[in-house]
Design an enzyme around this catalytic site. Structure first.
Site, PDB file in Angstrom:
ATOM      1  N   GLY A   1      55.151  57.419  72.839  1.00 29.00           N
ATOM      2  CA  GLY A   1      54.217  56.747  71.900  1.00 29.00           C
ATOM      3  C   GLY A   1      54.813  55.109  71.645  1.00 29.00           C
ATOM      4  O   GLY A   1      54.793  54.410  72.489  1.00 29.00           O
ATOM      5  N   SER A   2      55.633  55.001  70.651  1.00 25.73           N
ATOM      6  CA  SER A   2      56.192  53.739  70.398  1.00 25.73           C
ATOM      7  C   SER A   2      57.483  53.649  71.349  1.00 25.73           C
ATOM      8  O   SER A   2      58.007  52.573  71.599  1.00 25.73           O
ATOM      9  CB  SER A   2      56.533  53.479  69.114  1.00 25.73           C
ATOM     10  OG  SER A   2      57.525  54.429  68.511  1.00 25.73           O
ATOM     11  N   CYS A   3      58.049  54.954  71.697  1.00 24.18           N
ATOM     12  CA  CYS A   3      59.150  54.832  72.661  1.00 24.18           C
ATOM     13  C   CYS A   3      58.748  54.174  74.220  1.00 24.18           C
ATOM     14  O   CYS A   3      57.483  54.019  74.450  1.00 24.18           O
ATOM     15  CB  CYS A   3      59.597  56.362  73.137  1.00 24.18           C
ATOM     16  SG  CYS A   3      60.374  56.911  71.738  1.00 24.18           S
ATOM     17  N   VAL A   4      59.736  53.678  74.863  1.00 29.24           N
ATOM     18  CA  VAL A   4      59.394  53.148  76.195  1.00 29.24           C
ATOM     19  C   VAL A   4      60.308  54.023  76.980  1.00 29.24           C
ATOM     20  O   VAL A   4      61.323  54.369  77.094  1.00 29.24           O
ATOM     21  CB  VAL A   4      59.679  51.602  76.267  1.00 29.24           C
ATOM     22  CG1 VAL A   4      59.508  51.186  77.706  1.00 29.24           C
ATOM     23  CG2 VAL A   4      59.060  50.791  75.171  1.00 29.24           C
TER      24      VAL A   4
ATOM     25  N   GLY B 231      55.350  52.051  74.369  1.00 27.76           N
ATOM     26  CA  GLY B 231      55.604  50.901  73.502  1.00 27.76           C
ATOM     27  C   GLY B 231      54.182  50.704  72.838  1.00 27.76           C
ATOM     28  O   GLY B 231      53.773  49.640  72.652  1.00 27.76           O
TER      29      GLY B 231
END
Lengths: 203, 158
Positions: free
Chosen positions: B26-29, B92
Site C-alpha cells: 500500500g504505502s509500503c514500497v 507508495g
C-alpha cells in the site's frame, strides 16, 4: 514500554473488556442502521502481536476488503479501523442503497464511509465515557483494496513499532451476511494513560 | 522454482534463480536491486521513510534511509558489484480517500528512496509508484523480469 507477563495478561483483559463494551455500542449502532437487523458480537480479543502476524487479522493478504480509518485524538490518541470483507461490503451497501454495487463510485464510497463513521464513533463514545475523557475522531478515510495493503497503510500512518497492542472485535448477522472487524490501536505512549484512566495505572 | 516472500521490513537476496515476492504494497514500497551480470537480485519491503521514533532498528529494510545500504552490503557479499546495480520500485500509494487523516506516507517513502538511490549512485531504471491502488510485486532473479499486479487489472511489466 516493557511489561512482565502477568501484568501483560491483566492489562489485556482490561483492554478486552473495553473492547467488549465499545464494540457492543458499535454493533447496536450498525444494527439500527440496518433496520434493527439482529447482529451478534464476536467475543473481542485484546492482543500484543507482531506486525507480520497482524497481517492475517483481516483475512488473506490479497483478499479484497473495505476499510474505514479514523485517527483519534484528545484525551487518548490512537487509531481505529473498521475492516469488512468485500462480500460484507457488498451486502451492506446492497442493503442501504437497494442494489448490490458492481463498482465503487463516490456514492458507494461515501456510504461506506458513513457506515464506518457511525460504527467507529459509537465505539469511541463508549470508550470516552468509561475513561472520562474527551475523544475527537478525525474525518473517516475509506479504502477498498487488498487486505495487506490497506492494513499496512494504516500501520504506517500510525508509525507502529514492531509490536502492536490491538483490540479486535467483530460482528455477524445470523444469516452471516455481514461480518467485520473493528481494530483499535492506542498510541504506545497513551496506552499507560488509558490503563490509568481505568484505574489500572499503578499495577 | 523457489518463491521467497518478502514481508514488511525484510530484505531478501537470491542468486541465479528464484522469485522474490512482495504482497500487499500500500504505502509500503518494494525496492528491487539487480546485478544482471552476476544474477544477484534483492528486494526490500520498505515501511517508513525513517526511524523517526528512534530505538533499536534490527530491520534495516523497514526504513528507506537504511534499506539501500543494507541491501547493497548483502548483495555484494553474494558476488554483486555495486557499480552494476540497477534499481526498480513499486508501491507508495495513498489508498485512503476523503480523510485527511492518513499522512501521505507512500509519497514520503518514494521520495526518501529516490534520494537514497541517488546518494548511492544506483540508477532507478523503472518505477510504478504513487496512485491509489495496492500492488503486488514479483521479481524473477533468473530473468530479471519484474511484474506488478493490481486487483482487477492485467499485470504490468516494469
Amino acid at each position: 514500554m516493557t511489561y512482565d507477563r502477568k501484568q501483560d495478561e491483566f492489562r489485556l483483559d482490561v483492554l478486552k473488556e473495553l473492547g467488549n463494551i465499545g464494540a457492543g455500542h458499535a454493533t447496536t449502532a450498525l444494527s439500527r442502521l440496518l433496520g434493527n437487523k439482529k447482529l451478534t458480537l464476536v467475543v473481542p480479543q485484546a492482543m500484543i502481536v507482531g506486525m507480520q502476524e497482524s497481517m492475517g487479522l483481516c483475512g488473506g493478504p490479497e483478499s479484497l476488503v473495505g476499510a474505514i480509518y479514523i485517527r483519534v485524538s484528545g484525551g487518548l490518541c490512537g487509531h481505529m479501523a473498521l475492516l469488512l470483507p468485500f462480500t460484507s461490503v457488498q451486502s451492506l451497501l446492497g442493503y442501504l442503497l437497494g442494489a448490490t454495487p458492481q463498482e465503487f463510485s463516490d456514492m458507494e464510497l461515501s456510504t461506506l464511509q458513513e457506515v464506518g463513521n457511525i460504527v467507529v464513533t459509537s465505539y469511541l463514545n463508549a470508550l470516552a465515557e468509561m475513561t472520562n475523557t474527551v475523544l475527537y475522531p478525525s474525518v473517516p478515510a475509506v479504502a477498498v483494496d487488498m487486505a495487506a495493503a490497506v492494513w499496512s497503510s494504516i500501520l504506517a500512518g500510525a508509525e507502529v513499532a514492531d509490536y502492536i497492542t490491538i483490540v479486535q472485535t467483530g460482528f455477524q448477522t445470523d444469516a452471516e451476511i455481514i461480518d467485520g472487524t473493528i481494530a483499535f490501536i492506542p498510541d504506545e505512549e497513551d496506552l499507560a494513560k488509558l490503563l490509568e484512566a481505568l484505574g489500572m495505572g499503578e499495577l | 522454482m523457489e518463491e521467497v516472500f518478502v514481508n514488511i521490513g525484510e530484505i531478501k537476496v537470491l542468486t541465479q534463480e528464484g522469485r522474490l515476492v512482495a504482497v500487499g504494497l500500500g504505502s509500503c514500497v518494494g525496492l528491487i536491486l539487480y546485478d544482471a551480470l552476476a544474477k544477484v537480485g534483492g528486494m526490500a519491503h520498505v515501511f517508513l521513510p525513517t526511524n523517526r521514533k528512534g530505538g533499536d532498528n534490527p530491520h534495516p529494510g523497514k526504513f528507506a534511509d537504511t534499506a539501500v545500504a543494507a541491501m547493497v552490503e548483502q548483495m555484494t557479499a553474494l558476488g554483486a558489484q555495486k557499480r552494476r546495480l540497477k534499481a526498480k520500485m513499486a508501491g507508495g500509494s495513498q489508498l485512503f480517500s476523503y480523510g485527511a487523516s492518513v499522512m501521505d506516507v507512500g509519497r514520503q517513502n518514494v521520495e526518501a528512496l529516490q534520494r537514497e538511490l541517488q546518494t548511492a549512485g544506483i540508477p532507478l531504471v523503472a518505477s510504478d509508484v504513487l496512485g491509489s491502488r495496492g500492488r503486488k510485486l514479483i521479481f524473477d532473479v533468473g530473468t530479471g523480469q519484474v511484474l506488478v499486479f493490481v486487483i482487477g487489472q492485467e499485470p504490468v511489466e516494469l
